[in-house]
Write a protein that holds these residues in place. Structure first.
Motif, PDB file in Angstrom:
ATOM      1  N   VAL A 199      -2.325  10.847   1.437  1.00 25.59           N
ATOM      2  CA  VAL A 199      -1.822  10.051   0.500  1.00 25.59           C
ATOM      3  C   VAL A 199      -2.856   9.092  -0.052  1.00 25.59           C
ATOM      4  N   THR A 200      -2.547   8.680  -1.229  1.00 32.25           N
ATOM      5  CA  THR A 200      -3.187   7.429  -1.723  1.00 32.25           C
ATOM      6  C   THR A 200      -2.442   6.215  -1.527  1.00 32.25           C
ATOM      7  N   LEU A 201      -3.003   5.308  -1.556  1.00 30.25           N
ATOM      8  CA  LEU A 201      -2.464   3.864  -1.214  1.00 30.25           C
ATOM      9  C   LEU A 201      -1.065   3.570  -2.311  1.00 30.25           C
ATOM     10  N   ALA A 202      -1.399   4.179  -3.523  1.00 27.62           N
ATOM     11  CA  ALA A 202      -0.565   4.142  -4.553  1.00 27.62           C
ATOM     12  C   ALA A 202       0.748   5.004  -4.159  1.00 27.62           C
ATOM     13  N   GLU A 203       0.609   6.143  -3.650  1.00 29.58           N
ATOM     14  CA  GLU A 203       1.508   7.067  -3.198  1.00 29.58           C
ATOM     15  C   GLU A 203       2.401   6.477  -2.134  1.00 29.58           C
ATOM     16  N   ALA A 204       1.580   5.949  -1.260  1.00 26.38           N
ATOM     17  CA  ALA A 204       2.285   5.250  -0.085  1.00 26.38           C
ATOM     18  C   ALA A 204       3.198   4.106  -0.357  1.00 26.38           C
ATOM     19  N   LEU A 205       2.830   3.281  -1.271  1.00 27.02           N
ATOM     20  CA  LEU A 205       3.608   2.292  -1.635  1.00 27.02           C
ATOM     21  C   LEU A 205       4.816   2.898  -2.547  1.00 27.02           C
ATOM     22  N   ARG A 206       4.491   3.814  -3.335  1.00 27.96           N
ATOM     23  CA  ARG A 206       5.628   4.455  -4.298  1.00 27.96           C
ATOM     24  C   ARG A 206       6.838   5.159  -3.389  1.00 27.96           C
ATOM     25  N   THR A 207       6.418   5.522  -2.418  1.00 21.80           N
ATOM     26  CA  THR A 207       7.490   6.154  -1.606  1.00 21.80           C
ATOM     27  C   THR A 207       7.626   5.628  -0.214  1.00 21.80           C
ATOM     28  N   SER A 208       7.135   4.288  -0.273  1.00 25.18           N
ATOM     29  CA  SER A 208       7.644   3.419   0.722  1.00 25.18           C
ATOM     30  C   SER A 208       7.036   4.069   2.314  1.00 25.18           C
ATOM     31  N   LEU A 209       6.149   4.511   2.326  1.00 29.07           N
ATOM     32  CA  LEU A 209       5.839   5.184   3.695  1.00 29.07           C
ATOM     33  C   LEU A 209       5.365   4.085   4.659  1.00 29.07           C
ATOM     34  N   ASN A 210       5.886   4.049   5.940  1.00 26.27           N
ATOM     35  CA  ASN A 210       5.620   3.094   6.738  1.00 26.27           C
ATOM     36  C   ASN A 210       4.139   3.249   7.595  1.00 26.27           C
ATOM     37  N   ILE A 211       3.916   4.290   7.845  1.00 21.60           N
ATOM     38  CA  ILE A 211       2.643   4.726   8.699  1.00 21.60           C
ATOM     39  C   ILE A 211       1.411   4.043   8.017  1.00 21.60           C
ATOM     40  N   PRO A 212       1.267   4.585   6.629  1.00 23.50           N
ATOM     41  CA  PRO A 212       0.155   3.985   6.012  1.00 23.50           C
ATOM     42  C   PRO A 212       0.131   2.460   5.803  1.00 23.50           C
ATOM     43  N   ALA A 213       1.240   2.036   5.632  1.00 25.27           N
ATOM     44  CA  ALA A 213       1.376   0.374   5.450  1.00 25.27           C
ATOM     45  C   ALA A 213       0.664  -0.073   6.754  1.00 25.27           C
ATOM     46  N   VAL A 214       1.123   0.238   8.009  1.00 27.61           N
ATOM     47  CA  VAL A 214       0.829  -0.187   8.936  1.00 27.61           C
ATOM     48  C   VAL A 214      -0.709  -0.179   9.108  1.00 27.61           C
ATOM     49  N   LYS A 215      -1.457   1.019   9.065  1.00 29.40           N
ATOM     50  CA  LYS A 215      -2.733   1.359   9.146  1.00 29.40           C
ATOM     51  C   LYS A 215      -3.594   0.349   8.230  1.00 29.40           C
ATOM     52  N   VAL A 216      -3.103   0.399   6.863  1.00 28.88           N
ATOM     53  CA  VAL A 216      -3.884  -0.608   5.780  1.00 28.88           C
ATOM     54  C   VAL A 216      -3.938  -2.103   6.518  1.00 28.88           C
ATOM     55  N   ALA A 217      -2.384  -2.624   7.168  1.00 28.41           N
ATOM     56  CA  ALA A 217      -2.506  -3.705   7.451  1.00 28.41           C
ATOM     57  C   ALA A 217      -3.544  -3.892   8.820  1.00 28.41           C
ATOM     58  N   GLN A 218      -3.719  -3.049   9.732  1.00 21.28           N
ATOM     59  CA  GLN A 218      -4.672  -3.042  10.819  1.00 21.28           C
ATOM     60  C   GLN A 218      -5.934  -2.980  10.221  1.00 21.28           C
ATOM     61  N   SER A 219      -6.183  -2.421   9.360  1.00 19.94           N
ATOM     62  CA  SER A 219      -7.539  -2.052   8.782  1.00 19.94           C
ATOM     63  C   SER A 219      -8.028  -3.639   8.194  1.00 19.94           C
ATOM     64  N   VAL A 220      -7.224  -4.166   7.356  1.00 19.99           N
ATOM     65  CA  VAL A 220      -7.669  -5.307   6.679  1.00 19.99           C
ATOM     66  C   VAL A 220      -7.570  -6.504   7.658  1.00 19.99           C
ATOM     67  N   GLY A 221      -6.598  -6.441   8.632  1.00 21.20           N
ATOM     68  CA  GLY A 221      -6.464  -7.433   9.632  1.00 21.20           C
ATOM     69  C   GLY A 221      -5.103  -8.085   9.438  1.00 21.20           C
ATOM     70  N   LEU A 222      -4.336  -8.177  10.476  1.00 19.25           N
ATOM     71  CA  LEU A 222      -2.806  -8.794  10.464  1.00 19.25           C
ATOM     72  C   LEU A 222      -3.097 -10.266   9.901  1.00 19.25           C
ATOM     73  N   GLU A 223      -4.148 -10.997  10.267  1.00 15.77           N
ATOM     74  CA  GLU A 223      -4.148 -12.299  10.123  1.00 15.77           C
ATOM     75  C   GLU A 223      -4.424 -12.483   8.564  1.00 15.77           C
ATOM     76  N   MET A 224      -5.274 -11.637   7.873  1.00 20.09           N
ATOM     77  CA  MET A 224      -5.554 -11.472   6.519  1.00 20.09           C
ATOM     78  C   MET A 224      -4.200 -11.167   5.738  1.00 20.09           C
ATOM     79  N   VAL A 225      -3.301 -10.422   6.323  1.00 20.15           N
ATOM     80  CA  VAL A 225      -2.249 -10.076   5.741  1.00 20.15           C
ATOM     81  C   VAL A 225      -1.155 -11.395   5.769  1.00 20.15           C
ATOM     82  N   ARG A 226      -1.170 -12.176   6.921  1.00 18.35           N
ATOM     83  CA  ARG A 226      -0.296 -13.336   6.987  1.00 18.35           C
ATOM     84  C   ARG A 226      -0.688 -14.217   5.981  1.00 18.35           C
ATOM     85  N   LYS A 227      -1.946 -14.487   5.784  1.00 21.27           N
ATOM     86  CA  LYS A 227      -2.529 -15.497   5.070  1.00 21.27           C
ATOM     87  C   LYS A 227      -2.168 -15.199   3.474  1.00 21.27           C
TER      88      LYS A 227
END
Length: 731
Positions: A484-512
């Motif tokens: 799925v695309t990131l847009a599709e993941a947000l549109r349907t509120s998928l949890n697994i892609p959101a966790v993967k993206v957060a891990q990819s960019v870094g949890l510290e960056m998300v927190r910031k």
């Protein structure tokens, strides 16, 4: 010849005038004869009186003479002491203009964005009035209900005291408990606390001081009477009534007739009608419980009693009284609405304490509140709970509406909207945010160069969390959706892609990113951060979304525009909120807005869609449905809605895509009435995605590289078929 034997004549001077016999008239002789037998008869009667009776009468006479002698001497001494006490108090009484404002605290008047008063805090004092400048209907009503002999007594009414004691005894109370029989002068003396001023070092609190001023003991009554006598000597009747009309508390935080007239009727004390004057006079007995803002019907009933007394005492004709009874006083539009109570409390709590909660001055605060939008939010809340929520439900909800710069336009902190000092769920309730937090995960990714059209694998995935073991997030529908695309993941509120993206960019960056957007609450440290495991308030979350709308700059929600002293034109302070530093690039914010628009147009937020303009937003539902959110925006306004129970009881059949989205829809439909449609500041991803055909080679290469990276990092996670997830999915 010797004369020794002869008797000598006495040596008596001769009378200068010869003694003449007084001839009695026959009438005089008769009167004397008549009196003589009466006196003789009385002496005979006295001799015949019973000696016991005579002794008893003699004893009574003896004690009466002692008692009378003691009484007149004590009376004389008492009168002298009273005169001295009255004289002393008289000498200590201040001048009239020094006693008209008896408040211990100042007042705060809050103005909406149109400059109109909508809320009052502290001790309101509208200004000095006199008995001659107030409406004669108010003056007469006060005399009629409080002290009809005011102009005839000398400060104390023995008849009134005796009548009050008789009523108290008949009702089974102590002689001085209940009805006091106090005159207006005595009540004024009590309002002045018998000359004792409030000293913070002497009293535990203002309440303790006021309680002491209201004591009704016999000794206190005696002091009160002396003070009243001194006031009668010092001031005229008109001046005493002036003090009373300025110092008396009339409910709703209003001290004095002017403040009450403005607070309840939106007019000056000199403009009051007979019905309005009677209502204010009726409040004096129990200003808090009888205040028309608390119970208008009870206040009107009390006013009708006052009108009857005014008619009996000749202050109103029969026709005037009937007119007042047919048309009882009504609250002004602002007083009746009692709008923005939660908002006013928030502004008061966010401003400097010495200018708000504990001010000793009269303060005027200009605010961002839009009464039209406030009404829209309140009506939307009422509509949903009356038509979509089962009867008897204890579920609560909160709404915040603001502009893109953080200026709060409306706030509803709970189902009861006409409140003061209530728990504000919009600003005080820390609740888990659920999937409403996901936009900040994608904001961090987009700002780092990711695209909404980038593809990610939605499949079984587990993470070993230090100290907690293996954690395997699940989607809301317990399904896997493949690539799925990131847009599709947000549109349907998928949890697994959101966790993967957060891990990819870094949890510290998300927190910031989330923190820079204004979410100041403690953010979770683990990967569940991406699914909204952290707690936040509705106003924080709404303010963070405002940062997305304005192009990626942080905002500080604010309600205070300026603060000035009453009577001054220059503000003491101005707004401290508004747009701050940039958090993400503008292109990233525009692309994220496009992704969030797809949520409403095609995804989980479809119930929030508006019929005449594009909007963007995100749903959020926490674990076990304890909290449900919808936050979104049009080109003009940002609005946030939270729904849940105060005790964290799970909601039944409610997710962020349900009732919160409907409350948001109803609110924003009303908010945008009359406003021309405007396009959202959004842009689709730079390359073509699964939502369009054709893709240039550069975008293919970029996407392939990101996919390879994600696959190398997250491709090994698995769950066994039928395995129960360790964390409930959030949508």
């Amino acid at each position: 010849m010797s004369d020794s034997g002869r008797r000598k004549r006495p040596l008596v001077a001769d009378r200068r005038y010869p003694k003449t016999a007084k001839k009695k008239s026959p009438a005089s002789s008769k009167k004397a004869a008549a009196r003589k037998p009466v006196r003789k008869s009385a002496r005979k009667s006295a001799r015949r009186r019973n000696p016991v009776v005579a002794l008893f009468l003699a004893i009574i006479g003896f004690f009466w003479r002692i008692l009378w002698g003691f009484a007149w001497r004590v009376g004389a001494v008492t009168a002298l002491l009273i005169a001295l006490a009255v004289g002393y108090v008289y000498a200590t009484l201040p001048e009239l203009n020094e006693v008209l404002d008896g408040r211990q605290r100042g007042s705060v008047t809050l103005l909406d964005a149109n400059g109109q008063s909508f809320a009052w805090r502290g001790d309101q004092f509208g200004g000095v009035v006199t008995a001659d400048t107030v409406s004669p209907h108010l003056r007469n009503a006060v005399v009629a209900i409080e002290d009809k002999r005011f102009y005839r007594h000398f400060g104390v009414s023995p008849r009134g005291i005796a009548s009050a004691i008789r009523i108290n005894l008949r009702e089974g109370r102590g002689p001085f408990s209940g009805h006091g029989g106090s005159t207006i002068t005595q009540q004024t003396a009590k309002l002045m606390c018998l000359g004792v001023e409030y000293d913070p070092d002497q009293w535990e609190s203002e309440a303790a001081y006021e309680a002491d001023c209201r004591r009704g003991s016999l000794a206190r009554k005696a002091k009160e009477a002396i003070y009243a006598l001194a006031m009668e000597a010092k001031y005229s009747k008109s001046e005493i009534l002036t003090i009373y009309l300025n110092r008396a508390y009339m409910g709703g935080g209003a001290f004095g007739a002017e403040a009450a007239a403005q607070r309840f009727f939106g007019k000056t004390a000199g403009q009051l009608t007979p019905a309005e004057g009677a209502m204010l006079a009726g409040l004096l007995t129990a200003p808090t419980s009888l205040a028309p803002t608390n119970n208008l019907e009870r206040s009107q009933s009390r006013a009708a009693l006052v009108v009857g007394l005014m008619r009996e005492q000749g202050y109103l004709t029969e026709a005037e009284a009937n007119e007042a009874l047919r048309n009882p006083a009504e609250l002004s539009e602002a007083a009746e609405a009692q709008a923005g109570g939660y908002f006013a409390d928030w502004v008061m709590s966010s401003g400097p304490e010495f200018f708000t909660r504990n001010t000793t001055e009269d303060v005027i605060i200009g605010t961002t509140l839009d009464p039209r939008i406030q009404t829209a939010a309140e009506e939307a809340m009422k509509y949903i709970f009356e038509n979509k929520v089962r009867e008897g439900s204890k579920a609560q909800a909160a709404i915040v509406v603001m502009s893109a710069d953080g200026a709060v336009r409306a706030m509803v902190g709970g189902r009861k909207t006409k409140v003061v000092g209530a728990f504000n769920r919009a600003t005080q309730a820390l609740r888990q945010t659920g999937s409403a937090f996901k936009p900040f995960v994608y904001a961090a990714a987009l700002d780092m160069g990711y695209s909404a059209s980038d593809v990610i694998e939605d499949g079984p995935y587990c993470i070993n969390v230090p100290g907690s073991g293996e954690w395997c997030p699940q989607n809301y529908d317990r399904q896997y959706h493949g690539r799925v695309t990131l847009a599709e993941a947000l549109r349907t509120s998928l949890n697994i892609p959101a966790v993967k993206v957060a891990q990819s960019v870094g949890l510290e960056m998300v927190r910031k990113v989330a923190s820079d957007f204004g979410i100041d609450s403690d953010l979770a440290l683990g990967p569940a951060l991406a699914l909204g495991a952290s707690e936040s308030t509705l106003i924080e979350m709404t303010g963070a979304y405002a940062g997305i709308l304005n192009g990626g700059s942080a905002v500080t929600p604010y309600g205070l525009v300026d603060l000035r002293m009453q009577g001054e034109s220059e503000p003491v302070m101005t707004a401290t909120g508004g747009i701050g530093e940039r958090v993400i690039q503008e292109d990233a914010a525009r692309e994220l807005t496009w992704m969030m628009h797809k949520v409403v147009a095609e995804g989980t937020g479809r119930r929030a869609a508006l019929p005449d303009r594009p909007v963007a937003g995100k749903t959020g539902t926490t674990q076990a449905a304890r909290d449900a959110w919808f936050i979104g925006f049009s080109a003009d306004y940002v609005a946030g809605v939270w729904m849940g129970y105060d005790d964290n009881t799970p909601l039944t059949g409610v997710t962020g895509s349900g009732l919160p989205a409907e409350i948001w829809h109803e609110t924003m439909v009303r908010v945008h009435e009359g406003l021309p449609p405007r396009d959202l500041p959004m842009q689709p991803p730079g390359g073509n995605s699964i939502f369009s055909e054709g893709q240039n080679q550069r975008d293919r290469d970029t996407q392939s590289g990101i996919e390879s990276l994600l696959e190398s990092i997250f491709g090994g996670g698995r769950v066994q078929p039928g395995q129960a997830p360790t964390a409930e999915s959030q949508r």
